[in-house]
Design a protein around this motif. Structure first.
Motif, mmCIF file in Angstrom:
data_model
loop_
_atom_site.group_PDB
_atom_site.id
_atom_site.type_symbol
_atom_site.label_atom_id
_atom_site.label_comp_id
_atom_site.label_asym_id
_atom_site.label_seq_id
_atom_site.Cartn_x
_atom_site.Cartn_y
_atom_site.Cartn_z
ATOM 1 N N GLU A 288 91.977 66.501 -14.465
ATOM 2 C CA GLU A 288 92.725 67.701 -14.102
ATOM 3 C C GLU A 288 93.965 67.254 -13.338
ATOM 4 O O GLU A 288 93.986 66.156 -12.752
ATOM 5 C CB GLU A 288 91.881 68.686 -13.279
ATOM 6 N N PRO A 289 95.035 68.055 -13.369
ATOM 7 C CA PRO A 289 96.282 67.635 -12.719
ATOM 8 C C PRO A 289 96.147 67.556 -11.210
ATOM 9 O O PRO A 289 95.399 68.326 -10.605
ATOM 10 C CB PRO A 289 97.282 68.719 -13.142
ATOM 11 N N LYS A 290 96.890 66.632 -10.596
ATOM 12 C CA LYS A 290 96.822 66.402 -9.149
ATOM 13 C C LYS A 290 98.115 66.792 -8.424
ATOM 14 O O LYS A 290 98.069 67.134 -7.244
ATOM 15 C CB LYS A 290 96.542 64.916 -8.869
ATOM 16 N N VAL A 291 99.263 66.691 -9.092
ATOM 17 C CA VAL A 291 100.555 66.850 -8.410
ATOM 18 C C VAL A 291 100.953 68.325 -8.383
ATOM 19 O O VAL A 291 101.170 68.929 -9.443
ATOM 20 C CB VAL A 291 101.654 66.018 -9.104
ATOM 21 N N PRO A 292 101.087 68.942 -7.210
ATOM 22 C CA PRO A 292 101.501 70.344 -7.134
ATOM 23 C C PRO A 292 102.955 70.500 -7.591
ATOM 24 O O PRO A 292 103.760 69.555 -7.504
ATOM 25 C CB PRO A 292 101.369 70.703 -5.653
ATOM 26 N N LEU A 293 103.300 71.701 -8.064
ATOM 27 C CA LEU A 293 104.638 71.962 -8.597
ATOM 28 C C LEU A 293 105.725 71.624 -7.585
ATOM 29 O O LEU A 293 106.733 70.990 -7.929
ATOM 30 C CB LEU A 293 104.757 73.423 -9.049
ATOM 31 N N GLU A 294 105.533 72.024 -6.341
ATOM 32 C CA GLU A 294 106.576 71.817 -5.331
ATOM 33 C C GLU A 294 106.878 70.327 -5.148
ATOM 34 O O GLU A 294 108.040 69.913 -5.094
ATOM 35 C CB GLU A 294 106.142 72.454 -4.002
ATOM 36 N N GLU A 295 105.833 69.519 -5.093
ATOM 37 C CA GLU A 295 106.016 68.073 -4.931
ATOM 38 C C GLU A 295 106.675 67.462 -6.166
ATOM 39 O O GLU A 295 107.591 66.632 -6.067
ATOM 40 C CB GLU A 295 104.653 67.406 -4.678
ATOM 41 N N GLY A 296 106.218 67.868 -7.341
ATOM 42 C CA GLY A 296 106.782 67.343 -8.582
ATOM 43 C C GLY A 296 108.245 67.716 -8.753
ATOM 44 O O GLY A 296 109.063 66.900 -9.211
ATOM 45 N N ILE A 297 108.598 68.938 -8.360
ATOM 46 C CA ILE A 297 109.996 69.385 -8.455
ATOM 47 C C ILE A 297 110.875 68.549 -7.510
ATOM 48 O O ILE A 297 111.992 68.164 -7.873
ATOM 49 C CB ILE A 297 110.103 70.894 -8.133
ATOM 50 N N GLU A 298 110.370 68.255 -6.319
ATOM 51 C CA GLU A 298 111.137 67.423 -5.374
ATOM 52 C C GLU A 298 111.414 66.043 -5.966
ATOM 53 O O GLU A 298 112.529 65.515 -5.871
ATOM 54 C CB GLU A 298 110.381 67.294 -4.047
ATOM 55 N N ARG A 299 110.397 65.433 -6.586
ATOM 56 C CA ARG A 299 110.583 64.110 -7.202
ATOM 57 C C ARG A 299 111.594 64.190 -8.357
ATOM 58 O O ARG A 299 112.409 63.270 -8.538
ATOM 59 C CB ARG A 299 109.252 63.587 -7.749
ATOM 60 N N THR A 300 111.533 65.260 -9.123
ATOM 61 C CA THR A 300 112.417 65.411 -10.285
ATOM 62 C C THR A 300 113.857 65.666 -9.841
ATOM 63 O O THR A 300 114.812 65.149 -10.442
ATOM 64 C CB THR A 300 111.907 66.538 -11.193
ATOM 65 N N ILE A 301 114.032 66.441 -8.788
ATOM 66 C CA ILE A 301 115.376 66.675 -8.230
ATOM 67 C C ILE A 301 115.975 65.350 -7.762
ATOM 68 O O ILE A 301 117.148 65.047 -8.034
ATOM 69 C CB ILE A 301 115.318 67.693 -7.077
ATOM 70 N N ALA A 302 115.171 64.526 -7.082
ATOM 71 C CA ALA A 302 115.658 63.219 -6.604
ATOM 72 C C ALA A 302 116.108 62.351 -7.771
ATOM 73 O O ALA A 302 117.143 61.664 -7.697
ATOM 74 C CB ALA A 302 114.562 62.518 -5.804
ATOM 75 N N TYR A 303 115.364 62.400 -8.877
ATOM 76 C CA TYR A 303 115.741 61.619 -10.067
ATOM 77 C C TYR A 303 117.077 62.101 -10.633
ATOM 78 O O TYR A 303 117.967 61.286 -10.939
ATOM 79 C CB TYR A 303 114.645 61.730 -11.139
ATOM 80 N N PHE A 304 117.243 63.422 -10.762
ATOM 81 C CA PHE A 304 118.460 63.941 -11.360
ATOM 82 C C PHE A 304 119.664 63.729 -10.432
ATOM 83 O O PHE A 304 120.788 63.509 -10.917
ATOM 84 C CB PHE A 304 118.311 65.432 -11.709
ATOM 85 N N LYS A 305 119.444 63.769 -9.132
ATOM 86 C CA LYS A 305 120.546 63.460 -8.206
ATOM 87 C C LYS A 305 121.083 62.056 -8.464
ATOM 88 O O LYS A 305 122.293 61.827 -8.536
ATOM 89 C CB LYS A 305 120.053 63.562 -6.748
ATOM 90 N N LYS A 306 120.168 61.109 -8.633
ATOM 91 C CA LYS A 306 120.559 59.723 -8.896
ATOM 92 C C LYS A 306 121.221 59.594 -10.270
ATOM 93 O O LYS A 306 122.273 58.955 -10.420
ATOM 94 C CB LYS A 306 119.319 58.834 -8.808
#
Length: 310
Positions: A288-306
């Motif tokens: 079952e999934p472990k990463v909550p949406l809020e945490e995953g969105i933060e990681r994805t935003i950091a990637y797109f910023k870079k």
């Protein structure tokens, strides 16, 4: 093991290549770079257990392998609608070529299918026993029906030729290495917000999706491939539902800035609801999934910023 990944330079494929190399396997990445990118796997090229082959899965190919993950196919509406005939050929002829190779080498073959096989569902949430509600002649049909035929081929090869197959039905997935022009909702919202543009919602924003972080999805892939005795497709996705409006508001909050939310007409055949029943994945795979949406969105935003140099 020696593992072939078609579409291995794509968003999901590159994460899978990395995961399998980390486990000590040899990995052959096959990609035509239509939507995949060399940048996604550039860090893997020095690894002596990694091999990159530029090839279109529509054309036959040979390899001596133990496992085949068939991930090759554009997966976002702008990309798969760009050349609808090419999309359905990729799903159907690609599956035939993968299964022919699996039959010859006795490799286990894995098909990356999609929740789109359920169409605009009349059952909610969607379990693997639901046959779907799909328009066979709409603008999304090249993808939806192509994936449905690929599933048919996988199970026919299993029944007729005793090919060992695994089929996953992927629900909305997001994370690092999505393309900025991907056209899917998470990347659209994040890129719009980072650039200070208004966020575009199609329809009134009440339609729902479930969002699975890429690391969770790849864990599901590997568990399914290596679990014995699985005889049906398996949903892999996050059962937590969010409306498009909730997602847009979360992205605006996390990015900051002055972006507003704007509303536009809903595209043809856009599903109103999409949410997996993951009972089977929990039972068969212990997943079952472990990463909550809020945490995953933060990681994805950091990637797109870079990626966007912001």
């Amino acid at each position: 093991m020696r593992i072939l990944i078609t579409g291995g330079a794509g968003f999901l494929g590159s994460h899978l290549c990395e995961r399998l190399l980390d486990e000590g396997h040899e990995v052959i990445c096959l990609d035509n770079f239509f939507t995949g990118s060399r940048d996604n796997i550039i860090n893997l090229l020095p690894n002596p257990r990694f091999e990159l082959i530029r090839h279109d899965v529509i054309d036959p190919f040979k390899a001596e392998v133990d496992r085949i993950y068939n991930l090759a196919c554009p997966a976002s509406p702008p990309h798969y609608q760009y050349n609808a005939i090419k999309t359905i050929k990729t799903s159907v002829m690609g599956a035939i070529n993968v299964l022919g190779l699996a039959k010859r080498t006795r490799a286990r073959a894995f098909q990356a299918s999609t929740s789109e096989v359920y169409g605009d569902p009349e059952v909610h949430p969607q379990s693997e026993s639901y046959w779907g509600h799909v328009n066979p002649i709409g603008i999304r049909s090249c993808y939806d029906e192509g994936k449905r035929v690929a599933e048919t081929l996988f199970f026919d090869y299993h029944r007729q030729n005793n090919v060992d197959v695994r089929v996953v039905r992927i629900f909305n997935t997001y994370g690092p290495r999505m393309r900025p022009d991907d056209g899917r909702v998470v990347s659209n919202f994040i890129v719009q917000a980072l650039r200070g543009h208004n966020l575009t919602i199609y329809g009134d924003g009440s339609q729902t999706r479930s969002f699975c972080y890429v690391d969770d999805l790849i864990e599901g892939f590997v568990r399914l491939m290596e679990t014995e005795g699985v005889s049906s497709p398996v949903n892999i996705g996050n059962p937590s539902e969010f409306t498009m409006l909730q997602l847009a508001e979360l992205v605006v909050k996390k990015v900051g800035g002055n972006s507003k939310i704007t509303f536009h007409p809903l595209p043809s055949d856009d599903p109103k609801q999409r949410c997996p029943d993951i009972t089977l994945a929990k039972k068969l795979l212990g997943w079952e999934p472990k990463v909550p949406l809020e945490e995953g969105i933060e990681r994805t935003i950091a990637y797109f910023k870079k990626t966007l140099g912001l």
